[in-house]
Each structure stands twice: as C-alpha cells, then as structure tokens.
Design an enzyme around this catalytic site. Structure first.
Site, PDB file in Angstrom:
ATOM      1  N   LYS A 111      -1.787  -1.430  -3.752  1.00 50.45           N
ATOM      2  CA  LYS A 111      -2.758  -0.331  -3.747  1.00 50.45           C
ATOM      3  C   LYS A 111      -1.938   0.931  -3.940  1.00 50.45           C
ATOM      4  CE  LYS A 111      -6.093   2.153  -0.861  1.00 50.45           C
ATOM      5  NZ  LYS A 111      -6.760   2.244   0.471  1.00 50.45           N
ATOM      6  N   TYR A 132       0.864  -1.186   0.000  1.00 49.96           N
ATOM      7  CA  TYR A 132       0.000   0.000   0.000  1.00 49.96           C
ATOM      8  C   TYR A 132       0.892   1.224   0.000  1.00 49.96           C
ATOM      9  CZ  TYR A 132      -3.614   3.292   1.768  1.00 49.96           C
ATOM     10  OH  TYR A 132      -4.473   4.362   1.948  1.00 49.96           O
TER      11      TYR A 132
END
EC number: 4.3.3.7
Length: 307
Positions: free
Chosen positions: A165, A136
C-alpha cells in the site's frame, strides 16, 4: 495474492463510553460487502489501531472476518515500532482463522534506516509465512519512507511479501515499484486522490478511506479504471474529489466518522489523542455530505442508526 480492486480501510466504531460498538462494526462490514467492495482492511490507520488494546485489536479483526463471512477477503493490520512486539502480535494473529493477508506499516517514531526497515519487515514475513504480507509505506505518519530498492529487496527475500500500500504521495516512487517488481506483485494506492494516477502507472487498486462513506462509488471508480473505462472512472473521481480532500481536513479518521455519523452508520467518537472535528469543520462536512447526496440514507429522527 489474487486480490485487486478497491479495499476499504474500515473505521472502528466506538460507543459513547469508548467501548467498541460491535453491532455498528458488523453492520458497516455488511454494508461494505453488499455495496461491492473487493476486500476489507481491519485495524489500519483509519481503524485507529494505534489506540486499540491488544484484545480489542484481535476482537475487531475477528468481528470483521465473521461479518464478511467469506464474501470478500479480510486483511489484518499489524504494525508496531518495536520489531519484538510486532512478532509477538503476529504470533497471535496467526491463530485467527480467516485472515487473508497482513498489512504492516513502517516502524513509526524510530526513523529506521532502509536496512532497519528491511530487517523489520523480513522478520514479520518470516513470522507469518505463508500468510501474504502487504507492506504499508506511509511516511507522512511514520517519518520513514520505504524506498523502491528496499521494496524490491524484500520481495526477493520473502516470497510471501506480495503487495504494498503506497501512501508516499510520490507517483514516480509508485511507478518505480511497479516497473521493478514482478508482475505478480500488487501495488495499491494508499491515497484516494492519487488512485487513478497510480493505476495508470500500473497499480492494481486502492486501499481507500472514502470507501467507508461511498463504497459503491469508489469501488466502481477503481473497477472502471482497471477495465480501461477511463471516462467513467474520471467522472466518478471528479464527483468524489471534494470528499477525498474533506476526509483530511482534520486528522483521519475524525472527518470520516463525522460523515458516517451524519449518515446514521456509527457514532463520531474517536479515541484520544484524536478528537472530533471542530464545529466549523463539522458544519463544512455536513454541508458537503448533503450536497453529495450522502445524507439520503440518514435515519429518521429518533433512530440511532440504520442496519
């Protein structure tokens, strides 16, 4: 990792006394699944994971898994700026049955080098293997950007690092990862307002904030884009863009929780150092939610929430 599409970075509802509202969380998960969301991410930034005690963190993940009941994958957020602490948390997470993947953000505050981030994420991947890991990258919150070259290096070093992400806000960076990674590696936009651009560049979906409020609409937008139905996807984006922006009028997830409270889904309570939006922002959010038709599901006077 087979997951693609739209995942909701789900909020963690609190009661007025600050405790986790387990009933509201259960109901939110069920609504998300019934609305067609593809997967759910528990205890991410929008889930206020940074303010949860360790037992609460595990409890929230378990509740989301139980409520989802195998209907959609559940990813567990697991982030810390101390690698040693992260590995201890990861060891606990491995005991939770039903976790489909682990999502972990850049180490915050420390501002590590690319080598530091590489070693940090590699240690996590080894600790949770064979469970898939989703990196992320959110430099706006962590003050550390994960460069595409480091992402590729991590993919080559740990086969269970299978997704990212990407919330850098940099489309060329997203494209560089898409083009440099194996086709099996999944790239998800971390920004609602960049999702279609990211998918056009080769990303496989979105991990969304706005799908907390509009799970059916946002998942439909992503599904349409992935199916090359771009006119439909852009129409939904055009109708939704004001909410995408409004969710960040103040620090996330305060605006999202305010809209959800107006919809009768949960309270607007957040934990310090976050606070509810100002009266001015709340009025703007209520006006926008009304104009977008979100308040049609609000409870009648006297009801606390609709389940």
């Amino acid at each position: 990792m087979q997951t693609t599409g739209c995942g909701t970075a789900i909020v963690t509802p609190f009661r007025a006394d600050g405790a986790i509202d387990e009933q509201a969380l259960w109901a939110l998960v069920n609504w998300q699944v019934e609305s067609g969301i593809d997967f759910i991410v528990a205890c991410g930034s929008t889930g206020e994971a940074a303010t949860l005690e360790e037992d609460e963190w595990l409890s929230v993940i378990r509740i989301v898994i139980e409520a989802a009941a195998g209907r959609v994958p559940v990813w567990a957020g697991c982030t810390h700026n101390s690698t040693r602490t992260l590995l201890r948390l990861a060891a606990q997470l491995r005991q939770v049955k039903g976790v489909s993947a682990v999502l972990s953000a850049n180490p915050y505050y420390n501002k590590p080098t690319q080598e530091g981030q590489y070693q940090h994420f590699l240690a996590l991947a080894k600790a949770v293997a064979p469970l898939p890991v989703c990196l992320y990258n959110v430099p706006g919150r962590t003050a550390a950007n994960l460069e595409p070259e480091t992402v590729i290096r991590l993919i080559e070093s740990a086969p269970n690092i299978q997704a990212i992400k990407e919330a850098s806000g940099k489309l060329p960076q997203i494209a560089a990862i898409v083009h440099g990674a194996p086709r099996s590696f999944k790239v998800f936009s971390g920004d609602d307002n960049m999702a279609l651009a990211a998918i056009a560049s080769g990303a496989q979906g979105l991990i969304s904030v706005a799908s907390n409020e509009m799970p059916a609409e946002v998942s439909q937008m992503i599904r349409a884009a992935l199916d090359n139905r771009w006119d439909e996807a852009r129409d939904i984006e055009r109708r939704s863009m004001r909410l995408f922006e409004a969710n960040f009028w103040e620090s996330n997830p305060s605006p999202v929780k305010t809209v959800l409270s107006l919809m009768g889904k949960c309270s607007d309570a957040v934990r310090l150092p976050l606070v509810p939006p100002s009266a001015t922002t709340r009025a703007r959010l209520e006006r926008l939610a009304g104009e977008m038709g979100l308040l049609k599901f609000a409870p009648v006077e006297g009801d606390l929430r609709m389940y």
